[in-house]
Scaffold this motif. Sequence first.
Motif, PDB file in Angstrom:
ATOM      1  N   CYS A 103       0.829  -1.204   0.000  1.00  0.00           N
ATOM      2  CA  CYS A 103       0.000   0.000   0.000  1.00  0.00           C
ATOM      3  C   CYS A 103       0.867   1.260   0.000  1.00  0.00           C
ATOM      4  N   ARG A 104       1.946   1.246   0.783  1.00  0.00           N
ATOM      5  CA  ARG A 104       2.828   2.417   0.841  1.00  0.00           C
ATOM      6  C   ARG A 104       3.433   2.704  -0.532  1.00  0.00           C
ATOM      7  N   TYR A 105       3.849   1.653  -1.226  1.00  0.00           N
ATOM      8  CA  TYR A 105       4.455   1.838  -2.549  1.00  0.00           C
ATOM      9  C   TYR A 105       3.437   2.402  -3.540  1.00  0.00           C
ATOM     10  N   CYS A 106       2.228   1.842  -3.552  1.00  0.00           N
ATOM     11  CA  CYS A 106       1.199   2.324  -4.481  1.00  0.00           C
ATOM     12  C   CYS A 106       0.834   3.769  -4.202  1.00  0.00           C
ATOM     13  N   LEU A 107       0.753   4.140  -2.926  1.00  0.00           N
ATOM     14  CA  LEU A 107       0.412   5.523  -2.577  1.00  0.00           C
ATOM     15  C   LEU A 107       1.534   6.477  -2.952  1.00  0.00           C
ATOM     16  N   LYS A 108       2.761   6.087  -2.675  1.00  0.00           N
ATOM     17  CA  LYS A 108       3.898   6.968  -2.968  1.00  0.00           C
ATOM     18  C   LYS A 108       4.035   7.227  -4.458  1.00  0.00           C
ATOM     19  N   CYS A 109       3.769   6.213  -5.265  1.00  0.00           N
ATOM     20  CA  CYS A 109       3.905   6.348  -6.720  1.00  0.00           C
ATOM     21  C   CYS A 109       2.599   6.739  -7.399  1.00  0.00           C
ATOM     22  N   ALA A 110       1.548   7.001  -6.606  1.00  0.00           N
ATOM     23  CA  ALA A 110       0.234   7.373  -7.155  1.00  0.00           C
ATOM     24  C   ALA A 110      -0.264   6.346  -8.162  1.00  0.00           C
ATOM     25  N   LEU A 111      -0.169   5.071  -7.787  1.00  0.00           N
ATOM     26  CA  LEU A 111      -0.584   3.984  -8.670  1.00  0.00           C
ATOM     27  C   LEU A 111      -1.965   3.477  -8.269  1.00  0.00           C
ATOM     28  N   PRO A 112      -2.780   3.067  -9.236  1.00  0.00           N
ATOM     29  CA  PRO A 112      -4.068   2.445  -8.888  1.00  0.00           C
ATOM     30  C   PRO A 112      -3.841   1.095  -8.229  1.00  0.00           C
ATOM     31  N   PHE A 113      -4.673   0.759  -7.273  1.00  0.00           N
ATOM     32  CA  PHE A 113      -4.516  -0.499  -6.545  1.00  0.00           C
ATOM     33  C   PHE A 113      -5.061  -1.679  -7.353  1.00  0.00           C
ATOM     34  N   CYS A 114      -6.235  -1.518  -7.931  1.00  0.00           N
ATOM     35  CA  CYS A 114      -6.934  -2.643  -8.547  1.00  0.00           C
ATOM     36  C   CYS A 114      -6.573  -2.798 -10.016  1.00  0.00           C
ATOM     37  N   GLY A 115      -6.742  -4.012 -10.516  1.00  0.00           N
ATOM     38  CA  GLY A 115      -6.530  -4.301 -11.924  1.00  0.00           C
ATOM     39  C   GLY A 115      -7.843  -4.679 -12.599  1.00  0.00           C
ATOM     40  N   HIS A 116      -7.840  -4.774 -13.908  1.00  0.00           N
ATOM     41  CA  HIS A 116      -9.058  -5.133 -14.640  1.00  0.00           C
ATOM     42  C   HIS A 116      -9.416  -6.593 -14.414  1.00  0.00           C
ATOM     43  N   ASP A 117      -8.413  -7.441 -14.261  1.00  0.00           N
ATOM     44  CA  ASP A 117      -8.650  -8.872 -14.054  1.00  0.00           C
ATOM     45  C   ASP A 117      -7.753  -9.334 -12.912  1.00  0.00           C
ATOM     46  N   GLU A 118      -8.355  -9.627 -11.749  1.00  0.00           N
ATOM     47  CA  GLU A 118      -7.585  -9.996 -10.560  1.00  0.00           C
ATOM     48  C   GLU A 118      -7.668 -11.483 -10.258  1.00  0.00           C
ATOM     49  N   THR A 119      -8.063 -12.281 -11.239  1.00  0.00           N
ATOM     50  CA  THR A 119      -8.111 -13.728 -11.022  1.00  0.00           C
ATOM     51  C   THR A 119      -6.694 -14.289 -10.963  1.00  0.00           C
ATOM     52  N   ASP A 120      -6.584 -15.504 -10.420  1.00  0.00           N
ATOM     53  CA  ASP A 120      -5.266 -16.106 -10.207  1.00  0.00           C
ATOM     54  C   ASP A 120      -4.511 -16.351 -11.511  1.00  0.00           C
ATOM     55  N   ASP A 121      -5.230 -16.614 -12.607  1.00  0.00           N
ATOM     56  CA  ASP A 121      -4.560 -16.904 -13.875  1.00  0.00           C
ATOM     57  C   ASP A 121      -4.383 -15.665 -14.748  1.00  0.00           C
ATOM     58  N   SER A 122      -4.641 -14.482 -14.184  1.00  0.00           N
ATOM     59  CA  SER A 122      -4.486 -13.241 -14.947  1.00  0.00           C
ATOM     60  C   SER A 122      -3.003 -12.919 -15.138  1.00  0.00           C
ATOM     61  N   LEU A 123      -2.659 -12.350 -16.302  1.00  0.00           N
ATOM     62  CA  LEU A 123      -1.270 -11.967 -16.555  1.00  0.00           C
ATOM     63  C   LEU A 123      -0.863 -10.773 -15.698  1.00  0.00           C
ATOM     64  N   PHE A 124      -1.817  -9.880 -15.392  1.00  0.00           N
ATOM     65  CA  PHE A 124      -1.533  -8.739 -14.511  1.00  0.00           C
ATOM     66  C   PHE A 124      -2.748  -8.505 -13.625  1.00  0.00           C
ATOM     67  N   LYS A 125      -2.596  -8.797 -12.347  1.00  0.00           N
ATOM     68  CA  LYS A 125      -3.718  -8.739 -11.415  1.00  0.00           C
ATOM     69  C   LYS A 125      -3.905  -7.374 -10.767  1.00  0.00           C
ATOM     70  N   GLY A 126      -3.102  -6.397 -11.151  1.00  0.00           N
ATOM     71  CA  GLY A 126      -3.171  -5.091 -10.519  1.00  0.00           C
ATOM     72  C   GLY A 126      -1.925  -4.852  -9.679  1.00  0.00           C
ATOM     73  N   ASN A 127      -1.629  -3.587  -9.426  1.00  0.00           N
ATOM     74  CA  ASN A 127      -0.380  -3.237  -8.736  1.00  0.00           C
ATOM     75  C   ASN A 127      -0.292  -3.835  -7.339  1.00  0.00           C
ATOM     76  N   PHE A 128      -1.387  -3.771  -6.575  1.00  0.00           N
ATOM     77  CA  PHE A 128      -1.340  -4.249  -5.192  1.00  0.00           C
ATOM     78  C   PHE A 128      -1.078  -5.753  -5.133  1.00  0.00           C
ATOM     79  N   LEU A 129      -1.860  -6.524  -5.876  1.00  0.00           N
ATOM     80  CA  LEU A 129      -1.712  -7.986  -5.815  1.00  0.00           C
ATOM     81  C   LEU A 129      -0.386  -8.445  -6.407  1.00  0.00           C
ATOM     82  N   GLU A 130       0.074  -7.774  -7.465  1.00  0.00           N
ATOM     83  CA  GLU A 130       1.370  -8.143  -8.041  1.00  0.00           C
ATOM     84  C   GLU A 130       2.503  -7.853  -7.064  1.00  0.00           C
TER      85      GLU A 130
END
Length: 396
Positions: free
Chosen positions: A62-89
Amino acid sequence: MENYYKRKEPSSSTPINVVEMEDLPFDPFDIPRITQYNPNQRDEIRRQYWLRGPSQPRVSACRYCLKCALPFCGHDETDDSLFKGNFLELMDLILSQNEELRKLPKAPGNNKMVSPYIQKDVVKYFKQEVLECIFKEIGDDIFALLVNESSDVSKKEQMAIVLRYVDAHGLIKESFVGLVHVKETSSLSLKTSIDSFFAKHNVSLSQLRGQGYDGASNMRGEFNGLKAKILDENNSAHYVHCFAHQLQLVVVAVARKHLAIVNFFDKLAVLMNVVCASCKRKDILLEMEKERVEKEIGSGIIETRRGLNQELSLIRPGDTRWNSHYKTLSRLIEIFPSILKILEYVKEEGTNGSSQNQAHGLLKYLKSFDFVFYLHLMFHILGFTNILSQALQRKG
């Protein structure tokens, strides 16, 4: 859920037989239900819960996402997604580097401590910690209030609140402390929102010594504006209209009084559309400028050092920032020959009749005495106002 972030991390004990988390469908900090286990087991269960929940992995992500002004969620957060979003990755990256976290027993069902509610809880406590530090630094000292309101992309009116104060080291600080949703932009509504914000953070209006808003009537009105309503309660809260903003308003007002200047900037807007609207034309302009810069560097006409010769295309001016017009005019003078070649190309090779007609008209205007005169006149005037504007915006 809110309180477990504040608990201290339990100490680790000697190796014991760990109770699987699947067998514990309850909060391990729930004392009445955990007393059935021996003390060593309770400590280990709490330690595992801490590592899985509010410990470093989630907070660090969370600290990294806030510092870099990055969105937390991704379009596809399933386990087999290529990119699940900044927080989950980030969580996956942290877990891949920490063997202890990887060896923790799996939580039952979806109890993974990575839901949006968990993320929002962590972010909320970051916000509280930051605000507590700011208001602790202000203490009982005086400060100034800076406010501006605007609608966001969802058409909700938002009021930004900034406090200006002097810290313990004598340095002037301007800290953004809140974004408040207001249902209407009347001075009474804004005043009520500011009062609620101050009451929430135990700040007194009597500490206020300055107000800074734009020139809108609901903000600076002599009788019913926000300025007047605050002055009714605290006559020491002097209002100061931003000098840089006043300078910009003067430049805009003077420019609009001269039709020739208005026509000059209208033609400049059309020029930007013709030259910069097409990716192909921008690429041609970049190549022309690259060749010109290389040739002049080789001839010793221009200097080479860090920060020079970086921008190779026109800069589109902003409608509300006349300082940007100065940069556009400066760049136009520098690459004027290349601009003429681009317009000649559009006029001869263009496939759009409207663009060809615009290019023909611009070529005729750009080669006229009026254009050259107003170009150098406005470049000279805006050069002085640009220096003054930067001086007015300099931190005290």
